[in-house]
Design a protein around this motif. Structure first.
Motif, PDB file in Angstrom:
ATOM      1  N   ARG A  43      10.067 -11.944  25.710  1.00 33.39           N
ATOM      2  CA  ARG A  43       9.265 -12.471  26.829  1.00 33.39           C
ATOM      3  C   ARG A  43       8.143 -11.484  27.214  1.00 33.39           C
ATOM      4  O   ARG A  43       6.995 -11.871  27.399  1.00 33.39           O
ATOM      5  N   HIS A  44       8.498 -10.197  27.293  1.00 35.36           N
ATOM      6  CA  HIS A  44       7.480  -9.197  27.641  1.00 35.36           C
ATOM      7  C   HIS A  44       6.401  -9.130  26.565  1.00 35.36           C
ATOM      8  O   HIS A  44       5.215  -8.985  26.871  1.00 35.36           O
ATOM      9  N   ALA A  45       6.812  -9.234  25.316  1.00 38.37           N
ATOM     10  CA  ALA A  45       5.829  -9.178  24.222  1.00 38.37           C
ATOM     11  C   ALA A  45       4.876 -10.366  24.322  1.00 38.37           C
ATOM     12  O   ALA A  45       3.665 -10.229  24.154  1.00 38.37           O
ATOM     13  N   GLN A  46       5.423 -11.542  24.622  1.00 38.73           N
ATOM     14  CA  GLN A  46       4.572 -12.743  24.717  1.00 38.73           C
ATOM     15  C   GLN A  46       3.579 -12.633  25.877  1.00 38.73           C
ATOM     16  O   GLN A  46       2.392 -12.957  25.732  1.00 38.73           O
ATOM     17  N   LEU A  47       4.067 -12.146  27.020  1.00 42.92           N
ATOM     18  CA  LEU A  47       3.163 -11.990  28.171  1.00 42.92           C
ATOM     19  C   LEU A  47       2.036 -11.011  27.849  1.00 42.92           C
ATOM     20  O   LEU A  47       0.869 -11.246  28.159  1.00 42.92           O
ATOM     21  N   CYS A  48       2.405  -9.920  27.190  1.00 42.30           N
ATOM     22  CA  CYS A  48       1.413  -8.899  26.847  1.00 42.30           C
ATOM     23  C   CYS A  48       0.401  -9.481  25.861  1.00 42.30           C
ATOM     24  O   CYS A  48      -0.810  -9.281  26.007  1.00 42.30           O
ATOM     25  N   ALA A  57      -6.107  -3.974  17.240  1.00 40.48           N
ATOM     26  CA  ALA A  57      -5.812  -5.385  17.522  1.00 40.48           C
ATOM     27  C   ALA A  57      -7.052  -6.245  17.336  1.00 40.48           C
ATOM     28  O   ALA A  57      -6.995  -7.316  16.722  1.00 40.48           O
ATOM     29  N   SER A  58      -8.188  -5.779  17.872  1.00 36.51           N
ATOM     30  CA  SER A  58      -9.416  -6.577  17.779  1.00 36.51           C
ATOM     31  C   SER A  58     -10.597  -5.735  18.255  1.00 36.51           C
ATOM     32  O   SER A  58     -10.434  -4.813  19.043  1.00 36.51           O
ATOM     33  N   PHE A  59     -11.753  -6.075  17.752  1.00 38.32           N
ATOM     34  CA  PHE A  59     -12.988  -5.535  18.332  1.00 38.32           C
ATOM     35  C   PHE A  59     -14.055  -6.602  18.142  1.00 38.32           C
ATOM     36  O   PHE A  59     -14.123  -7.231  17.090  1.00 38.32           O
ATOM     37  N   VAL A  60     -14.863  -6.797  19.182  1.00 39.44           N
ATOM     38  CA  VAL A  60     -15.857  -7.860  19.091  1.00 39.44           C
ATOM     39  C   VAL A  60     -17.220  -7.283  18.728  1.00 39.44           C
ATOM     40  O   VAL A  60     -17.733  -7.516  17.625  1.00 39.44           O
ATOM     41  N   ASP A  61     -17.819  -6.522  19.629  1.00 38.86           N
ATOM     42  CA  ASP A  61     -19.216  -6.133  19.441  1.00 38.86           C
ATOM     43  C   ASP A  61     -19.539  -5.047  20.463  1.00 38.86           C
ATOM     44  O   ASP A  61     -19.038  -5.084  21.585  1.00 38.86           O
ATOM     45  N   PRO A  62     -20.389  -4.092  20.084  1.00 40.34           N
ATOM     46  CA  PRO A  62     -20.674  -3.017  21.048  1.00 40.34           C
ATOM     47  C   PRO A  62     -21.607  -3.404  22.186  1.00 40.34           C
ATOM     48  O   PRO A  62     -21.778  -2.622  23.122  1.00 40.34           O
ATOM     49  N   ILE A  63     -22.214  -4.585  22.177  1.00 41.72           N
ATOM     50  CA  ILE A  63     -23.346  -4.831  23.082  1.00 41.72           C
ATOM     51  C   ILE A  63     -23.010  -4.658  24.562  1.00 41.72           C
ATOM     52  O   ILE A  63     -23.844  -4.185  25.326  1.00 41.72           O
ATOM     53  N   THR A 120      -4.200 -11.814  14.037  1.00 43.45           N
ATOM     54  CA  THR A 120      -3.492 -13.018  14.498  1.00 43.45           C
ATOM     55  C   THR A 120      -2.107 -12.669  15.062  1.00 43.45           C
ATOM     56  O   THR A 120      -1.486 -13.481  15.719  1.00 43.45           O
ATOM     57  N   ARG A 121      -1.620 -11.463  14.771  1.00 45.56           N
ATOM     58  CA  ARG A 121      -0.354 -11.001  15.395  1.00 45.56           C
ATOM     59  C   ARG A 121      -0.664  -9.787  16.238  1.00 45.56           C
ATOM     60  O   ARG A 121      -1.268  -8.832  15.742  1.00 45.56           O
ATOM     61  N   LEU A 122      -0.264  -9.807  17.493  1.00 45.95           N
ATOM     62  CA  LEU A 122      -0.559  -8.676  18.379  1.00 45.95           C
ATOM     63  C   LEU A 122       0.699  -7.978  18.893  1.00 45.95           C
ATOM     64  O   LEU A 122       0.748  -6.766  18.949  1.00 45.95           O
ATOM     65  N   CYS A 123       1.666  -8.762  19.323  1.00 45.29           N
ATOM     66  CA  CYS A 123       2.879  -8.168  19.915  1.00 45.29           C
ATOM     67  C   CYS A 123       4.114  -8.877  19.371  1.00 45.29           C
ATOM     68  O   CYS A 123       4.112 -10.100  19.220  1.00 45.29           O
ATOM     69  N   GLY A 124       5.144  -8.104  19.111  1.00 43.90           N
ATOM     70  CA  GLY A 124       6.410  -8.686  18.658  1.00 43.90           C
ATOM     71  C   GLY A 124       7.550  -7.976  19.365  1.00 43.90           C
ATOM     72  O   GLY A 124       7.322  -7.142  20.245  1.00 43.90           O
ATOM     73  N   GLU A 125       8.770  -8.263  18.952  1.00 42.81           N
ATOM     74  CA  GLU A 125       9.922  -7.712  19.684  1.00 42.81           C
ATOM     75  C   GLU A 125       9.977  -6.197  19.611  1.00 42.81           C
ATOM     76  O   GLU A 125      10.527  -5.556  20.498  1.00 42.81           O
ATOM     77  N   ASN A 126       9.421  -5.616  18.544  1.00 43.82           N
ATOM     78  CA  ASN A 126       9.455  -4.145  18.464  1.00 43.82           C
ATOM     79  C   ASN A 126       8.120  -3.549  18.018  1.00 43.82           C
ATOM     80  O   ASN A 126       8.075  -2.423  17.551  1.00 43.82           O
ATOM     81  N   PHE A 127       7.025  -4.307  18.141  1.00 46.77           N
ATOM     82  CA  PHE A 127       5.714  -3.723  17.805  1.00 46.77           C
ATOM     83  C   PHE A 127       4.624  -4.261  18.723  1.00 46.77           C
ATOM     84  O   PHE A 127       4.717  -5.381  19.238  1.00 46.77           O
ATOM     85  N   TYR A 128       3.597  -3.438  18.906  1.00 45.87           N
ATOM     86  CA  TYR A 128       2.410  -3.793  19.706  1.00 45.87           C
ATOM     87  C   TYR A 128       1.181  -3.252  18.991  1.00 45.87           C
ATOM     88  O   TYR A 128       1.201  -2.120  18.499  1.00 45.87           O
TER      89      TYR A 128
END
Ligand SMILES: Cc1cc2nc3c(=O)[nH]c(=O)nc-3n(C[C@H](O)[C@H](O)[C@H](O)COP(=O)(O)OP(=O)(O)OC[C@H]3O[C@@H](n4cnc5c(N)ncnc54)[C@H](O)[C@@H]3O)c2cc1C
Length: 440
Positions: free
Chosen positions: A352-357, A315-321, A301-309
């Motif tokens: 701002r850059h973190a939010q866009l990413c 971050a996530s993985f869905v499925d190998p199909i 639920t958290r992906l990017c912040g002011e000093n982390f990515y």
């Protein structure tokens, strides 16, 4: 060896956790811009990894990082497309019909990932292997402080590195999502387990829908072959020496089995599933290479912040199909490299850059999820973001994924989103071919 021979520094601008495709790519991109990058990798490459099927749009990211010549010269198996047998219906797609001029690949991931990590080193990143990150302390007002365990025999011990940005690309180790408590499993109807192993001398399925001897692989291109069976589906991916075969099923199906029972179940499923049984008829199973991964579908639920990515599987993985894992890792790396580079240039705009990413990453996640799982909504997905991505990806990429979506019966939501995005006039369905039988 893929390692810098200097002492691990006490500080750097960007600290990358993990040297899989996501970590190596972001490290290479940033280092090529002259940014001071340190990458810590827990294992010693080459290390085993699943995910051997790459779809053709991965090349644009290899071009971006500069890794293309290395990948081309390695001589990985070029594949022509995919054939699926799903609930008895046989479909075939050929990448060339969508306008792709460069081949998709079947790669030995230990070799592929080592090559990308070496590329990060030659791009200027300082890479240290057998160094496991334990946690990141964000409480310091100045900079994130990364705590690591040095597992190299002669230097074993603990250490810390202060950095301006920390990028977590630790795969399903998910260091930061674990620390933040932000990792969410996809809902119980979509909880899958994968069991996989490797065979020598397996026959393979060629683009012509016929089976071929392993020694023909240089002359007659293979496809990635997928077939459903009563409890799930199976992949068959022919590489230079070994063939990767994996069984995907609902976690409930294997509940109560111990490790060796699951391996036996894997082998029995391979031996009794039509087509796979014939491909493996004279193949030798490689003892000791069997692996399994439960509950591989999740997101943070958290992906990017002011000093982390968080990137890639961290971050996530869905499925190998649909072979979207490595692509997602590359895409995330490209997005994060831009965000971190611009944030270093102009720290006042880093939020701002973190939010866009983060938006970009959620777009890609939602796209993969709609395609692979059918269930759509909630779970970290914003339909408007996904439609925006659908409108902006190159047409041949969208067409390929749309055609591929007809191969399974899960992609209803993907089709709905395509329509909502105003893209219903696509010609993709004409490029999926129905076959009445396979001569295997
Ligand atoms: C069953 C299955 C089949 C798949 N098939 C495909 C496929 O055919 N095609 C495809 O594209 N994708 C596939 N995937 C997905 C693919 O494997 C991943 O998406 C891809 O490897 C992600 O790359 P990454 O760099 O994010 O992570 P990884 O490749 O997992 O790399 C992460 C790295 O971080 C290191 N690390 C972990 N913890 C730490 C730590 N604490 N400190 C330092 N380093 C650490 C690890 O050693 C590792 O080298 C599949 C996945 C599964 C589960």
């Amino acid at each position: 060896m893929t390692i810098s021979n200097t002492e691990i520094p006490c500080s750097c601008d960007v600290l990358v956790i993990g040297g899989g495709p996501a970590g190596s790519s972001v490290a290479a991109l940033l280092a090529r811009d002259g940014i001071d990058v340190v990458l810590l990798e827990k294992a010693l490459h080459p290390r085993p990894q699943v995910g051997e099927s790459l779809i053709p749009h991965f090349w644009k990211y290899a071009d971006l990082t500069g890794a293309t010549p290395l990948i081309e010269s390695e001589g990985f198996v070029a594949k022509a497309g995919g054939i699926t047998v799903w609930n008895g219906k046989i479909h075939r797609i050929a990448f060339s019909e969508f306008g792709f001029t460069r081949p998709a690949l079947h790669v030995e991931r230990d070799v592929f990932d080592d090559l990308l990590l070496r590329h990060a080193v030659s791009s200027g990143a300082r890479v240290y292997q057998q160094i496991a990150v334990k946690e990141v302390n964000f409480s310091s007002e100045a900079r994130p402080l990364v705590h690591y365990l040095d597992k190299r025999g002669d230097k074993a011990g603990e250490g810390r590195i202060a950095c301006r940005y920390v990028i977590d690309a630790s795969g399903n180790g998910a260091v930061l999502a674990g620390q933040f408590g932000s990792k969410r499993l996809i809902d119980t109807r979509m909880r899958f387990l994968s069991l996989w192993g490797y065979f020598r001398n397996s026959r393979y399925v060629g683009a012509d829908g016929k089976s071929h001897a392993p020694e023909d692989i240089g002359a007659i291109k293979p496809v990635t072959f997928v077939t459903s069976f009563e409890d799930g589906w199976i992949w068959h991916i022919a590489m230079r020496k070994l063939t990767s075969v994996g069984v995907v099923l609902h976690t409930d199906r294997a509940r109560g089995m111990n490790g060796s029972e699951r391996e036996q179940f894997f082998l029995e499923t391979c031996r009794k599933t039509p087509y796979i049984d014939r491909l493996l008829d004279a193949a030798e199973y490689q003892e000791g290479l069997y692996c399994e991964r439960p509950d591989y579908s999740y997101y943070s639920t958290r992906l990017c912040g002011e000093n982390f990515y968080l990137l890639g599987d961290a971050a996530s993985f869905v499925d190998p199909i649909y072979s979207h894992g490595v692509l997602n890792a590359f895409y995330n790396a490209a997005m994060a490299a831009v965000a971190v580079r611009e944030s270093l240039r102009d720290p006042a705009r880093r939020a701002r850059h973190a939010q866009l990413c983060e938006n970009r990453m959620r777009q890609f996640y939602g796209f993969s999820r709609a395609l692979a799982l059918g269930e759509f909504g909630g779970d970290g997905v914003d339909a408007d973001l996904v439609k925006h991505l659908m409108r902006s990806v190159p047409r041949r990429e969208l067409d390929l994924m749309l055609a591929a979506s007809y191969m399974s019966e899960r992609a209803g939501n993907f089709h709905r989103l395509i329509e909502d995005a105003g893209l219903q006039h696509t010609e993709a369905p004409d490029k999926i071919h129905f076959m009445s039988r396979l001569e295997l």
